[in-house]
Design a protein around this motif. Sequence first.
Motif, short mmCIF file in Angstrom:
data_model
loop_
_atom_site.label_atom_id
_atom_site.label_comp_id
_atom_site.label_asym_id
_atom_site.label_seq_id
_atom_site.Cartn_x
_atom_site.Cartn_y
_atom_site.Cartn_z
N LYS A 64 101.00 31.11 96.42
CA LYS A 64 101.48 32.21 97.27
C LYS A 64 100.93 33.57 96.84
O LYS A 64 101.50 34.62 97.17
N LYS A 65 99.86 33.55 96.08
CA LYS A 65 99.20 34.81 95.72
C LYS A 65 97.74 34.54 95.39
O LYS A 65 97.37 33.39 95.08
N PHE A 66 96.94 35.60 95.47
CA PHE A 66 95.51 35.44 95.18
C PHE A 66 94.91 36.81 94.90
O PHE A 66 95.52 37.84 95.21
N ALA A 67 93.73 36.77 94.27
CA ALA A 67 92.99 38.02 94.05
C ALA A 67 91.63 37.90 94.73
O ALA A 67 91.04 36.81 94.76
N ILE A 68 91.18 39.01 95.27
CA ILE A 68 89.86 39.07 95.90
C ILE A 68 88.97 39.89 94.96
O ILE A 68 89.25 41.06 94.69
N ASN A 69 87.94 39.22 94.41
CA ASN A 69 87.01 39.87 93.49
C ASN A 69 85.74 40.20 94.27
O ASN A 69 85.02 39.28 94.69
N ILE A 70 85.47 41.48 94.49
CA ILE A 70 84.26 41.87 95.21
C ILE A 70 83.12 41.91 94.21
O ILE A 70 83.18 42.62 93.19
N LEU A 71 82.07 41.11 94.47
CA LEU A 71 81.03 40.93 93.46
C LEU A 71 80.01 42.06 93.45
O LEU A 71 79.66 42.62 94.50
N ALA A 72 79.53 42.34 92.25
CA ALA A 72 78.46 43.32 92.05
C ALA A 72 77.11 42.62 92.22
O ALA A 72 77.02 41.39 92.18
N ALA A 73 76.06 43.44 92.39
CA ALA A 73 74.71 42.89 92.64
C ALA A 73 74.26 41.92 91.55
O ALA A 73 73.53 40.97 91.84
N ASN A 74 74.72 42.13 90.31
CA ASN A 74 74.28 41.26 89.21
C ASN A 74 75.17 40.01 89.04
O ASN A 74 75.09 39.34 88.01
N GLN A 75 76.00 39.71 90.04
CA GLN A 75 76.91 38.55 89.91
C GLN A 75 76.56 37.42 90.90
O GLN A 75 77.43 36.64 91.28
N LYS A 76 75.28 37.35 91.28
CA LYS A 76 74.86 36.33 92.25
C LYS A 76 75.15 34.91 91.74
O LYS A 76 75.58 34.03 92.48
N ASP A 77 74.92 34.68 90.45
CA ASP A 77 75.15 33.34 89.91
C ASP A 77 76.63 32.95 89.99
O ASP A 77 76.94 31.77 90.16
N LEU A 78 77.51 33.93 89.86
CA LEU A 78 78.94 33.62 90.00
C LEU A 78 79.26 33.22 91.43
O LEU A 78 80.06 32.31 91.68
N SER A 79 78.61 33.87 92.39
CA SER A 79 78.80 33.50 93.79
C SER A 79 78.39 32.05 94.00
O SER A 79 79.10 31.26 94.63
N LYS A 80 77.22 31.70 93.44
CA LYS A 80 76.73 30.32 93.59
C LYS A 80 77.66 29.34 92.89
O LYS A 80 77.94 28.25 93.39
N GLN A 81 78.10 29.73 91.69
CA GLN A 81 79.01 28.86 90.92
C GLN A 81 80.27 28.53 91.73
O GLN A 81 80.66 27.38 91.85
N PHE A 82 80.88 29.56 92.34
CA PHE A 82 82.15 29.35 93.03
C PHE A 82 81.95 28.87 94.47
O PHE A 82 82.93 28.71 95.20
N ALA A 83 80.68 28.68 94.86
CA ALA A 83 80.40 28.03 96.14
C ALA A 83 79.98 26.59 95.91
O ALA A 83 79.58 25.89 96.85
N GLY A 84 80.00 26.15 94.64
CA GLY A 84 79.61 24.78 94.32
C GLY A 84 78.12 24.57 94.43
O GLY A 84 77.65 23.45 94.64
N GLN A 85 77.32 25.65 94.26
CA GLN A 85 75.87 25.54 94.42
C GLN A 85 75.11 25.55 93.10
O GLN A 85 73.90 25.62 93.10
N LEU A 86 75.84 25.57 91.99
CA LEU A 86 75.20 25.56 90.68
C LEU A 86 75.73 24.38 89.90
O LEU A 86 76.95 24.18 89.85
N ASN A 87 74.83 23.62 89.29
CA ASN A 87 75.31 22.56 88.40
C ASN A 87 75.37 23.13 87.00
O ASN A 87 74.54 22.84 86.16
N SER A 88 76.36 23.98 86.80
CA SER A 88 76.44 24.65 85.50
C SER A 88 77.80 24.41 84.89
O SER A 88 78.82 24.45 85.58
N ASP A 89 77.79 24.18 83.58
CA ASP A 89 79.06 24.01 82.86
C ASP A 89 79.47 25.31 82.21
O ASP A 89 80.38 25.36 81.39
N GLU A 90 78.74 26.38 82.56
CA GLU A 90 79.02 27.67 81.92
C GLU A 90 80.48 28.08 82.17
O GLU A 90 80.98 27.98 83.29
N VAL A 91 81.11 28.51 81.09
CA VAL A 91 82.52 28.92 81.21
C VAL A 91 82.57 30.32 81.80
O VAL A 91 81.86 31.22 81.36
N VAL A 92 83.36 30.47 82.83
CA VAL A 92 83.47 31.77 83.50
C VAL A 92 84.50 32.62 82.78
O VAL A 92 85.57 32.14 82.39
#
Length: 153
Positions: A64-92
């Motif tokens: 019943k709650k959520f946060a919206i994180n607006i990404l900066a230009a240098n956070q493209k990999d995080l966008s891919k990570q949370f779209a399931g487009q990276l096979n990465s085990d990197e800890v966020v």
Amino acid sequence: MEDQLFRTIMGSFATGVTVITTQVDDEIHGMTANAFMSVSLQPKLVAISIGEKAKMLGYINSSKKFAINILAANQKDLSKQFAGQLNSDEVVAFETYQGQPIIKNSLAVISCELFNQLDAGDHTVFIGRVTGLKHEPQEPLLFFGGKYQEIKE
Ligand code: FAD
């Protein structure tokens, strides 16, 4: 009407990129989303639209709650990570804001509690009442025509 034409036209509306985060029990979940808009100033309300197949739908229904994180230009990999487009085990790297998990170094964070929701075809529109705002001015990550973009002078 053609699905492809609809997708092409919707994709020609340039947006920023967000990661929606929430926590259920002890587990933190994130999902990339650009279907985000401001809805009302008094009270402060925002909306996100989540597809019926996304696990995030059930997580927000639980928390019943959520946060919206607006990404900066240098956070493209995080966008891919949370779209399931990276096979990465990197800890966020998450941090806590207003009792909610958020992504470090985002351009801005809007924390929300669930205000209302609407089933809309194959998506659910969640309306959030804003409980906190955090801003670290920097260049935004953009999405246009199915590709990541950055502001060019
Ligand atoms: P999952 O598939 O479980 O999670 C997605 C990914 O996030 C997985 O790879 C998972 O490993 C990773 N992840 C989740 N939690 C963590 C964590 N704690 N630590 C590290 N990694 C984690 N879909 C919509 O419904 N609405 C939109 O507005 C929308 N906009 C999009 C915009 C863009 C630019 C892109 C690229 C995709 C968009 N999508 C949107 C699609 C959506 O991001 C994907 O379908 C997503 O994979 C759905 O995630 P899920 O909730 O099913 O969760």
